[in-house]
Design an enzyme around this catalytic site. Structure first.
Site: not given
Ligand code: UD1
Length: 362
Positions: A204-206, A239, A280
């Site tokens: 997940l990084h969005r 992030r 994502d």
């Protein structure tokens, strides 16, 4: 003919590698520029090494910053390189800030641009990548699409038909070439640790999922609950790591394993043997479809609809309850069967190289 490639972020590298190899077979003179958008060794250097890419001829060293700063820095620094090297074509990849910045500099300098992975649309302009896609495609001179929906979007947006070429998916060129190598890999790594056990693999990084602590907290809690049923392996993007460090972790997390971002080979091998992938990312939706591995995408929309219509992908949105429900359904044997989309056959970069070579002659 001189071709200059611009790459900047992790998902660009596996797309540029096969295109460069196909052009090199045809004796083209090539230059590789890395913008430096991604700079950590495990977000960049490891990929060059594993993909067998040449070292970049130039690294612009742009690094992180706000969107405006990052985009502007790529533009200012790349302009100098283009003025010095005077390429006939610049090839840009995907939808990251470096892609759009490079295309814009070229358009202003009247240097022809080819966009690999053109025409993808999520319809969601709150995603920075959607803006990058729209703008890059408007100013590119050659547009290489991975699937027919790409052609349809471009035609609808007024892009002239003769610029558009349906070539298939270059990422699959890399995947199909390297999967046997990845699976054969020896040595002690995450894959060797997990290869004989069932697990769920997560990325997940969005910004839409990780920048809001409340939402990220719910998603991590859902993964914590899922880890009671099956171990969850979560290679964590820088992030996301920054945001996760600020959260209170769910109580039972001994089966929720956060690890540093993995190299291409290790991650590919892990994807190919996972019981389930939750992500994502854009590229992982495609890779799981090709591999036939069930994928739950934590987004409301996708710019890669063939992964849903033909492939193994299910959009679960950002609702952590729905995510948990769908994950359990898959693990009980309710996974969707998929098929491989047309032209995802390992030859996309050969098609691109043919078209670029003909563009030179014309
Ligand atoms: C970028 C792309 C995204 C792609 C993703 C893959 C844009 C708009 N987004 O997002 O489409 O899916 O790459 O990873 O171009 N950072 C590091 N080390 C690095 C790189 C980044 O610590 O090597 C950290 C920095 O704190 C930075 C943050 O990650 O501020 C975000 O990096 P950035 O390049 O802005 O975007 P990504 O979220 O990686």
């Amino acid at each position: 003919m001189r071709i200059l490639h611009v790459v900047g972020a992790r998902p660009n590298f596996m797309k540029a590698a096969p295109v460069m190899a196909a052009l090199s077979k045809r004796g083209m003179a090539q230059t590789l520029v890395h913008t430096g958008q991604h700079y950590d060794a495990n977000m960049s250097a490891v990929f060059f090494h594993q993909l067998g890419m040449p070292e970049p001829d130039v690294n612009l060293g742009v690094g992180s910053g706000s969107h405006a700063v990052q985009t502007a820095e790529v533009m200012v620094r790349l302009e100098q390189v283009l003025l010095e090297r005077k390429p006939d074509w610049v090839v840009v990849y995907g939808d990251v800030n470096s892609t759009m910045a490079a295309a814009l500099v070229c358009a202003k300098l009247r240097i022809r641009v080819a966009h690999v992975e053109a025409g993808l649309r999520s319809g969601d302009r709150s995603m920075p990548e959607e803006i990058n896609r729209l703008l890059t495609d408007q100013i590119a001179d050659l547009l290489f699409t991975p699937s027919i929906d790409g052609n349809e979007h471009l035609l609808r947006e007024g892009v002239s038909r003769d610029k558009i070429h349906l070539v298939g998916n270059v990422m699959i060129d890399t995947l199909s070439r390297l999967l046997p190598v990845a699976l054969g890999g020896q040595g002690h790594n995450e894959f060797s640790r997990w290869r004989d056990r069932p697990y769920t693999l997560v990325t997940l990084h969005r910004p839409a999922n990780v920048d809001d602590p409340a939402l990220l907290g719910q998603l991590i809690n859902a993964l914590g609950e899922l880890s009671a049923d099956i171990p969850v392996l979560f290679p964590i993007h820088p992030r996301t790591r920054k945001q996760v460090e600020r959260l209170t972790m769910p109580a039972a997390t001994e089966n929720l394993h956060f690890v540093d971002p993995l190299g291409y080979m290790e991650f590919l091998a892990l994807q190919s043997k996972a019981a389930l992938v939750i992500t994502d990312s854009g590229g992982i939706q495609e890779e799981t479809t090709y591999l036939g591995i069930p994928c739950l995408t934590v987004r409301e929309n996708t710019e890669r609809p063939v992964t849903v219509t033909l492939g193994t992908n299910i959009l679960v949105g950002q609702d952590s309850n729905r995510l948990l429900e769908e994950a359990r359904r898959v693990l009980r044997g309710g996974a969707k069967k998929g098929s491989i989309p047309p032209l995802w056959d390992g030859q996309a970069s050969e098609r691109i190289a043919e078209i670029l070579a003909a563009a030179q002659a014309g």
